[in-house]
Design a protein around this motif. Structure first.
Motif, PDB file in Angstrom:
ATOM      1  N   LEU A   5       3.126   1.271 -12.141  1.00  0.00           N
ATOM      2  CA  LEU A   5       3.971   0.495 -12.333  1.00  0.00           C
ATOM      3  C   LEU A   5       4.403  -0.784 -11.565  1.00  0.00           C
ATOM      4  CD1 LEU A   5       5.783   0.686 -16.350  1.00  0.00           C
ATOM      5  CD2 LEU A   5       3.136   0.175 -15.707  1.00  0.00           C
ATOM      6  N   GLU A   6       4.412   0.137 -10.247  1.00  0.00           N
ATOM      7  CA  GLU A   6       4.766   0.156  -8.798  1.00  0.00           C
ATOM      8  C   GLU A   6       3.380  -0.773  -8.092  1.00  0.00           C
ATOM      9  OE1 GLU A   6       8.310   0.139  -7.485  1.00  0.00           O
ATOM     10  OE2 GLU A   6       8.013   2.153  -8.296  1.00  0.00           O
ATOM     11  N   PHE A   7       3.491  -1.396  -7.223  1.00  0.00           N
ATOM     12  CA  PHE A   7       2.738  -1.995  -5.823  1.00  0.00           C
ATOM     13  C   PHE A   7       3.436  -1.891  -4.775  1.00  0.00           C
ATOM     14  CE2 PHE A   7      -0.306  -4.641  -3.338  1.00  0.00           C
ATOM     15  CZ  PHE A   7      -0.833  -3.658  -3.173  1.00  0.00           C
ATOM     16  N   ILE A   8       3.142  -0.931  -3.456  1.00  0.00           N
ATOM     17  CA  ILE A   8       3.498  -1.218  -2.535  1.00  0.00           C
ATOM     18  C   ILE A   8       2.415  -2.278  -1.027  1.00  0.00           C
ATOM     19  CG2 ILE A   8       4.545   0.008  -0.348  1.00  0.00           C
ATOM     20  CD1 ILE A   8       4.811   2.066  -2.579  1.00  0.00           C
ATOM     21  N   PRO A   9       2.805  -3.600  -1.595  1.00  0.00           N
ATOM     22  CA  PRO A   9       1.969  -3.987   0.049  1.00  0.00           C
ATOM     23  C   PRO A   9       1.436  -3.750   0.770  1.00  0.00           C
ATOM     24  CG  PRO A   9       3.811  -6.036  -1.055  1.00  0.00           C
ATOM     25  CD  PRO A   9       3.585  -3.966  -1.292  1.00  0.00           C
ATOM     26  N   HIS A  10       0.394  -3.200   1.237  1.00  0.00           N
ATOM     27  CA  HIS A  10       0.622  -2.927   1.936  1.00  0.00           C
ATOM     28  C   HIS A  10      -1.456  -3.177   2.695  1.00  0.00           C
ATOM     29  CE1 HIS A  10      -1.683   0.010  -1.047  1.00  0.00           C
ATOM     30  NE2 HIS A  10      -3.005   0.729   0.404  1.00  0.00           N
ATOM     31  N   TRP A  11      -1.771  -2.635   4.378  1.00  0.00           N
ATOM     32  CA  TRP A  11      -2.815  -3.074   5.093  1.00  0.00           C
ATOM     33  C   TRP A  11      -3.113  -1.517   5.835  1.00  0.00           C
ATOM     34  CZ3 TRP A  11      -4.115  -2.761   9.655  1.00  0.00           C
ATOM     35  CH2 TRP A  11      -5.723  -3.251   9.974  1.00  0.00           C
ATOM     36  N   ARG A  12      -4.766  -1.024   4.988  1.00  0.00           N
ATOM     37  CA  ARG A  12      -4.547   0.206   6.368  1.00  0.00           C
ATOM     38  C   ARG A  12      -6.126  -0.113   7.365  1.00  0.00           C
ATOM     39  NH1 ARG A  12      -8.804   4.667   6.297  1.00  0.00           N
ATOM     40  NH2 ARG A  12      -9.521   3.874   3.902  1.00  0.00           N
ATOM     41  N   GLY A  13      -5.920   0.226   8.436  1.00  0.00           N
ATOM     42  CA  GLY A  13      -7.035  -0.445   9.254  1.00  0.00           C
ATOM     43  C   GLY A  13      -7.197   0.895  10.579  1.00  0.00           C
ATOM     44  N   PRO A  14      -8.112   0.236  11.568  1.00  0.00           N
ATOM     45  CA  PRO A  14      -8.284   1.536  12.892  1.00  0.00           C
ATOM     46  C   PRO A  14      -7.333   1.307  13.739  1.00  0.00           C
ATOM     47  CG  PRO A  14     -10.018  -0.176  12.733  1.00  0.00           C
ATOM     48  CD  PRO A  14      -8.989   0.075  11.142  1.00  0.00           C
ATOM     49  N   LEU A  32      -1.157   5.386  -2.737  1.00  0.00           N
ATOM     50  CA  LEU A  32       0.135   3.894  -2.744  1.00  0.00           C
ATOM     51  C   LEU A  32      -0.670   2.998  -3.966  1.00  0.00           C
ATOM     52  CD1 LEU A  32       0.489   2.961   0.829  1.00  0.00           C
ATOM     53  CD2 LEU A  32       2.080   4.025  -0.587  1.00  0.00           C
ATOM     54  N   TRP A  33      -1.636   3.151  -4.087  1.00  0.00           N
ATOM     55  CA  TRP A  33      -2.860   2.724  -5.737  1.00  0.00           C
ATOM     56  C   TRP A  33      -2.111   3.234  -6.570  1.00  0.00           C
ATOM     57  CZ3 TRP A  33      -4.508  -2.181  -5.212  1.00  0.00           C
ATOM     58  CH2 TRP A  33      -4.703  -3.141  -4.501  1.00  0.00           C
ATOM     59  N   THR A  34      -2.015   4.354  -6.473  1.00  0.00           N
ATOM     60  CA  THR A  34      -2.561   4.862  -8.093  1.00  0.00           C
ATOM     61  C   THR A  34      -0.603   6.594  -7.935  1.00  0.00           C
ATOM     62  OG1 THR A  34      -3.166   7.283  -6.548  1.00  0.00           O
ATOM     63  CG2 THR A  34      -4.384   5.887  -8.030  1.00  0.00           C
ATOM     64  N   PHE A  35       0.059   5.927  -7.479  1.00  0.00           N
ATOM     65  CA  PHE A  35       0.905   7.338  -7.377  1.00  0.00           C
ATOM     66  C   PHE A  35       2.562   6.580  -8.375  1.00  0.00           C
ATOM     67  CE2 PHE A  35       4.172   4.434  -4.930  1.00  0.00           C
ATOM     68  CZ  PHE A  35       5.454   4.770  -4.435  1.00  0.00           C
TER      69      PHE A  35
END
Length: 143
Positions: free
Chosen positions: A53-62, A47-50
């Protein structure tokens, strides 16, 4: 009742999920993605590299229950333990099993690759959703 959509014959599940999340984000949807920890870590990286010029705000956690208060408005959550308590209405399942408490969401999307292992798991999930009375849509992605 939760609506379920199966996206079959996806050539690259990770890239497809990135595009799906981009589309959902642009449409204003709030999405939780669940699956195995390693899958979610790879998706987080992508999601940081695909798209340069775009960014999809996201969070990852358990677990979504561990989401910090200041991040509760984040539109995309990547978590092995999920919850719709922050207003996320779509659940994308990358895991092998039907997610627990999937009925908390208005919509579940199952992303199914081309390999036999993935397709066999999807058949079992389809049967379970059907037995529980969910409306199921089938989308054929690749030929």
């Amino acid at each position: 009742m939760t609506a379920v959509a199966f996206h079959f014959n996806v050539p690259d599940r990770r890239a497809y999920t990135c595009r799906l999340l981009r589309k959902a984000y642009r449409a204003g949807a709030r999405v939780v993605v669940t699956g195995e920890s390693a899958q979610l870590a790879e998706l987080d990286r992508l999601l940081w590299t695909f798209e340069a010029l775009e960014f999809i705000p996201h969070w990852r956690g358990p677990s979504a229950d561990e989401l910090p208060t200041r991040l509760q408005a984040t539109p995309v959550l990547l978590a092995t333990g999920h919850s719709a308590r922050f207003g996320h209405d779509v659940l994308v399942n990358l895991g092998r099993d039907v997610p627990q408490a999937y009925t908390q969401y208005a919509r579940v999307i199952e992303v199914v690759g081309r390999d036999d292992f993935d397709r066999d798991g999807a058949r079992g999930r389809w049967r379970q959703y059907s037995a529980e009375g969910c409306a199921i849509e089938r989308h054929e992605v690749g030929g």
